[in-house]
Write an enzyme that holds these catalytic residues in place. Structure first.
Site, mmCIF file in Angstrom:
data_model
loop_
_atom_site.group_PDB
_atom_site.id
_atom_site.type_symbol
_atom_site.label_atom_id
_atom_site.label_comp_id
_atom_site.label_asym_id
_atom_site.label_seq_id
_atom_site.Cartn_x
_atom_site.Cartn_y
_atom_site.Cartn_z
ATOM 1 N N ARG A 118 -4.254 -10.516 -13.723
ATOM 2 C CA ARG A 118 -3.499 -9.577 -15.252
ATOM 3 C C ARG A 118 -2.706 -9.881 -15.800
ATOM 4 N NH1 ARG A 118 -1.604 -3.540 -12.886
ATOM 5 N NH2 ARG A 118 -0.093 -3.531 -14.378
ATOM 6 N N LYS B 73 3.096 2.597 -6.619
ATOM 7 C CA LYS B 73 2.199 3.932 -7.158
ATOM 8 C C LYS B 73 0.723 3.408 -6.927
ATOM 9 C CE LYS B 73 3.995 3.024 -11.549
ATOM 10 N NZ LYS B 73 4.982 1.845 -11.060
ATOM 11 N N ARG C 119 9.307 -5.419 -17.624
ATOM 12 C CA ARG C 119 9.045 -4.643 -16.993
ATOM 13 C C ARG C 119 9.037 -4.416 -16.089
ATOM 14 N NH1 ARG C 119 3.568 -6.722 -14.960
ATOM 15 N NH2 ARG C 119 2.802 -5.196 -13.739
ATOM 16 N N ARG D 207 0.296 -10.903 -6.519
ATOM 17 C CA ARG D 207 -1.119 -10.121 -7.791
ATOM 18 C C ARG D 207 -2.100 -10.822 -8.922
ATOM 19 N NH1 ARG D 207 -0.605 -4.327 -9.891
ATOM 20 N NH2 ARG D 207 0.783 -5.293 -11.990
ATOM 21 N N ARG E 231 7.309 8.070 -17.940
ATOM 22 C CA ARG E 231 8.220 6.750 -17.797
ATOM 23 C C ARG E 231 9.455 7.083 -19.087
ATOM 24 N NH1 ARG E 231 5.389 1.504 -16.148
ATOM 25 N NH2 ARG E 231 3.119 2.612 -15.306
HETATM 26 P P1 B4P Z 1 2.082 -1.130 -8.136
HETATM 27 O O1 B4P Z 1 2.695 -0.934 -7.936
HETATM 28 O O2 B4P Z 1 0.045 -0.246 -7.194
HETATM 29 O O3 B4P Z 1 0.899 -1.286 -9.401
HETATM 30 P P2 B4P Z 1 1.385 -0.686 -10.391
HETATM 31 O O4 B4P Z 1 0.429 0.422 -9.839
HETATM 32 O O5 B4P Z 1 -0.605 -1.453 -11.141
HETATM 33 O O6 B4P Z 1 2.188 -0.662 -11.085
HETATM 34 P P3 B4P Z 1 2.400 -1.036 -12.606
HETATM 35 O O7 B4P Z 1 3.809 -0.909 -13.054
HETATM 36 O O8 B4P Z 1 2.558 -3.298 -12.339
HETATM 37 O O9 B4P Z 1 1.533 -0.869 -13.494
HETATM 38 P P4 B4P Z 1 0.607 0.233 -14.299
HETATM 39 O O10 B4P Z 1 -0.533 0.238 -14.075
HETATM 40 O O11 B4P Z 1 1.302 1.361 -14.242
HETATM 41 O O12 B4P Z 1 0.987 -2.790 -6.538
HETATM 42 C C1 B4P Z 1 1.625 -3.823 -7.729
HETATM 43 C C2 B4P Z 1 1.661 -4.755 -6.379
HETATM 44 O O13 B4P Z 1 1.826 -4.741 -5.085
HETATM 45 C C3 B4P Z 1 -0.075 -5.037 -5.913
HETATM 46 O O14 B4P Z 1 -0.790 -6.578 -5.579
HETATM 47 C C4 B4P Z 1 -0.235 -4.718 -4.322
HETATM 48 O O15 B4P Z 1 -1.302 -4.962 -3.817
HETATM 49 C C5 B4P Z 1 1.089 -4.759 -3.573
HETATM 50 N N1 B4P Z 1 1.540 -3.499 -3.185
HETATM 51 C C6 B4P Z 1 1.609 -2.444 -3.251
HETATM 52 N N2 B4P Z 1 2.222 -2.379 -2.122
HETATM 53 C C7 B4P Z 1 2.474 -2.922 -1.160
HETATM 54 C C8 B4P Z 1 3.243 -2.802 0.184
HETATM 55 N N3 B4P Z 1 3.594 -1.639 0.954
HETATM 56 N N4 B4P Z 1 3.700 -4.349 0.467
HETATM 57 C C9 B4P Z 1 2.944 -5.742 -0.136
HETATM 58 N N5 B4P Z 1 3.025 -5.327 -1.530
HETATM 59 C C10 B4P Z 1 2.192 -4.198 -2.252
HETATM 60 O O16 B4P Z 1 1.000 0.204 -16.248
HETATM 61 C C11 B4P Z 1 0.682 -1.331 -16.869
HETATM 62 C C12 B4P Z 1 1.342 -0.448 -18.170
HETATM 63 O O17 B4P Z 1 0.920 0.464 -18.552
HETATM 64 C C13 B4P Z 1 2.670 -0.875 -18.206
HETATM 65 O O18 B4P Z 1 4.267 -1.648 -18.285
HETATM 66 C C14 B4P Z 1 2.740 -0.310 -19.668
HETATM 67 O O19 B4P Z 1 1.996 -1.666 -20.917
HETATM 68 C C15 B4P Z 1 1.074 0.935 -19.922
HETATM 69 N N6 B4P Z 1 1.571 2.067 -19.304
HETATM 70 C C16 B4P Z 1 1.312 2.217 -18.734
HETATM 71 N N7 B4P Z 1 1.605 3.718 -18.055
HETATM 72 C C17 B4P Z 1 2.662 4.344 -19.359
HETATM 73 C C18 B4P Z 1 3.880 5.054 -19.774
HETATM 74 N N8 B4P Z 1 3.096 6.388 -19.042
HETATM 75 N N9 B4P Z 1 3.935 4.762 -20.715
HETATM 76 C C19 B4P Z 1 4.088 3.869 -21.539
HETATM 77 N N10 B4P Z 1 3.715 2.508 -21.299
HETATM 78 C C20 B4P Z 1 2.357 2.774 -20.150
#
Ligand code: B4P
Length: 185
Positions: A131, A11, A142, A125, A86
């Site tokens: 992280r 994402k 998660r 990651r 979410r």
């Molecule tokens: P991403 O999937 O891009 O990770 P993210 O955006 O950080 O999502 P995540 O769900 O983990 O965390 P978020 O910040 O939203 O990428 C992950 C990894 O995969 C990276 O290392 C990337 O390089 C790799 N990758 C990506 N594409 C790839 C591909 N094609 N091939 C190989 N590798 C690839 O949320 C974090 C926390 O915040 C949540 O757990 C929660 O506590 C809180 N939170 C956020 N939004 C919330 C909400 N709406 N409600 C309640 N809590 C919330």
């Protein structure tokens, strides 16, 4: 436009690219929380307790933060929300905000990938960024929350006829190409 997907589905990675490509503001609730944690704000202190355990930050806190962010004046003609909503309560809240501004969602993109690929990516990651929520037990929690709560959000947008699923497996550029094609379609 919304980006929905399990943790690690790409994402954040893809939102950044699509935002540049289409010149729309990308808003990631995860990034806003992390910036607050880093800045040691009251919101950050509160959010950190939940994030480190892999839990959702409570809806009341998250909803208020999103409402405040969407009331800023840099959004232009549209925006891309990454990682919100979410929960069903967050869907209802977003509906309310959009109705007030006489706005509507054009498209909800769901990035898909299987759990084992996601665990593998996030452990990768963890090695690079350290992280605090990227360890195996927390990652699996998660993922469970995504299946238990966020899949209901996906179903709701599918019912409304605005959901498109995009395969998140493959190279980052390949996935970006699929997303652009889905948006153009
Ligand atoms: P991403 O999937 O891009 O990770 P993210 O955006 O950080 O999502 P995540 O769900 O983990 O965390 P978020 O910040 O939203 O990428 C992950 C990894 O995969 C990276 O290392 C990337 O390089 C790799 N990758 C990506 N594409 C790839 C591909 N094609 N091939 C190989 N590798 C690839 O949320 C974090 C926390 O915040 C949540 O757990 C929660 O506590 C809180 N939170 C956020 N939004 C919330 C909400 N709406 N409600 C309640 N809590 C919330």
């Amino acid at each position: 436009m919304l980006f929905i997907g399990p943790p690690g589905s790409g994402k954040g990675t893809q939102a950044e690219r699509i935002s540049e490509r289409l010149d729309v503001v990308a808003i990631s609730t995860g990034d806003i929380f992390r910036a607050n944690v880093k800045g040691e704000t009251a919101l950050g202190v509160e959010a950190k307790k939940y994030m480190d355990a892999g839990d959702f930050v409570p809806d009341s806190v998250t909803n208020k933060m999103v409402r405040d962010r969407l009331s800023e004046d840099d959004l232009g003609t549209g925006f891309l929300l990454d990682g919100y909503p979410r929960t069903i309560a967050q869907v209802d809240h977003l509906d309310e905000i959009l109705a007030t501004g006489e706005e509507k969602l054009d498209l909800v993109l769901q990035l898909t990938a299987d759990d084992e690929e996601l665990v593998h990516r996030l452990l990768g990651r963890a090695k690079e960024t350290g992280r605090s929520d990227d360890n195996e037990a927390v990652i699996r929690h998660r993922l469970d929350l995504y299946h238990e709560q966020t899949e209901a959000v996906v179903a709701k947008y599918a019912e409304r006829g605005i959901l498109t699923q995009v395969d998140g497996i493959g190279a980052v550029d390949e996935v970006a190409g699929r997303l652009i094609a889905a948006i153009e379609a």
